[in-house]
Motif scaffolding. Sequence first.
Motif, PDB file in Angstrom:
ATOM      1  N   GLY A 151       1.770  -2.012   4.980  1.00  0.00           N
ATOM      2  CA  GLY A 151       1.706  -0.552   5.021  1.00  0.00           C
ATOM      3  C   GLY A 151       1.911  -0.030   6.427  1.00  0.00           C
ATOM      4  N   THR A 188       0.827  -1.222   0.000  1.00  0.00           N
ATOM      5  CA  THR A 188       0.000   0.000   0.000  1.00  0.00           C
ATOM      6  C   THR A 188       0.857   1.266   0.000  1.00  0.00           C
ATOM      7  OG1 THR A 188      -0.209   0.093   2.416  1.00  0.00           O
ATOM      8  CG2 THR A 188      -1.906  -1.142   1.199  1.00  0.00           C
ATOM      9  N   ASP A 223      -1.226   1.226   8.256  1.00  0.00           N
ATOM     10  CA  ASP A 223      -2.533   1.226   8.931  1.00  0.00           C
ATOM     11  C   ASP A 223      -3.387   0.041   8.489  1.00  0.00           C
ATOM     12  OD1 ASP A 223      -2.818   1.996   6.304  1.00  0.00           O
ATOM     13  OD2 ASP A 223      -4.415   3.444   6.708  1.00  0.00           O
ATOM     14  N   ILE A 224      -2.744  -1.041   8.053  1.00  0.00           N
ATOM     15  CA  ILE A 224      -3.537  -2.168   7.528  1.00  0.00           C
ATOM     16  C   ILE A 224      -4.301  -2.846   8.670  1.00  0.00           C
ATOM     17  CG2 ILE A 224      -3.503  -4.273   6.137  1.00  0.00           C
ATOM     18  CD1 ILE A 224      -2.441  -1.702   4.716  1.00  0.00           C
TER      19      ILE A 224
END
Length: 208
Positions: free
Chosen positions: A112, A31, A114-115
């Motif tokens: 990433g 991401t 904030d996954i």
Amino acid sequence: MIIAIDGPAASGKGTLARRLADHYGLRHLDTGLTYRAVAAALLARGLPLGDEAVAVATARNLDLSRLDRDVLSAHEIGEAASRIAVLPGLREELVRAQRRFAQEPPGAVLDGRDIGTVVCPDADVKLYVVASAAERARRRTQELVSKGQDAEYARVLADLERRDQRDAGRAVAPLKPADDADLLDTSEMDIETAFKAAVDIVDSVHAR
Ligand code: CDP
Ligand code: CDP
């Protein structure tokens, strides 16, 4: 199965995510590249990094299947990515696309910041990958030099630390482990050892 991998810059999360996706037959989305791609497009067109409407419009034209880390690896792009990543509207747009990717069968590994906390809070497995700043800077310097880019250890270290602080300190979706994440410290692990440790965690969480 959805596997969420988060952590600071150059902790090794991308390498782990790719290997885990291969191992479990899942799709993979880095991401960070979605933020880097928007940043690169803004930089290339000389557009401001702080204009949310412009950033959102740029993100809407993004093709997630065509993101290439080699093209987006430059230091300045990482820095610009972290500056636009504070824009809530941009995050909303990118998170929507990331969730769509995660939900397609047979499942996916996403990495990433904030996954586990925002993009896929219901992920089956959540890993939070860390390594000392010195080791991460060593890895990133080596990586940039091997790609023929200009990289000096002291500057890479200072830039990584500043970016980590910005990512952890922002109001929306800051970098932090989800409450139910498993921590993996790879400071003293090579890639193979880290991969085996991650597989052990995934298999044990999945068996619970
Ligand atoms: O995705 P993230 O920025 O967290 O890191 P990465 O791209 O997976 O790894 C950054 C660099 O460190 C790459 O060149 C990896 O090959 C290397 N690396 C390493 O030397 N040892 C590890 N245990 C993990 C990664
Ligand atoms: O490869 P590296 O770990 O250095 O960075 P990246 O994963 O390519 O991410 C670049 C920047 O995008 C990060 O510093 C974050 O500011 C932002 N980002 C984010 O906010 N949320 C994500 N899920 C992924 C990246």
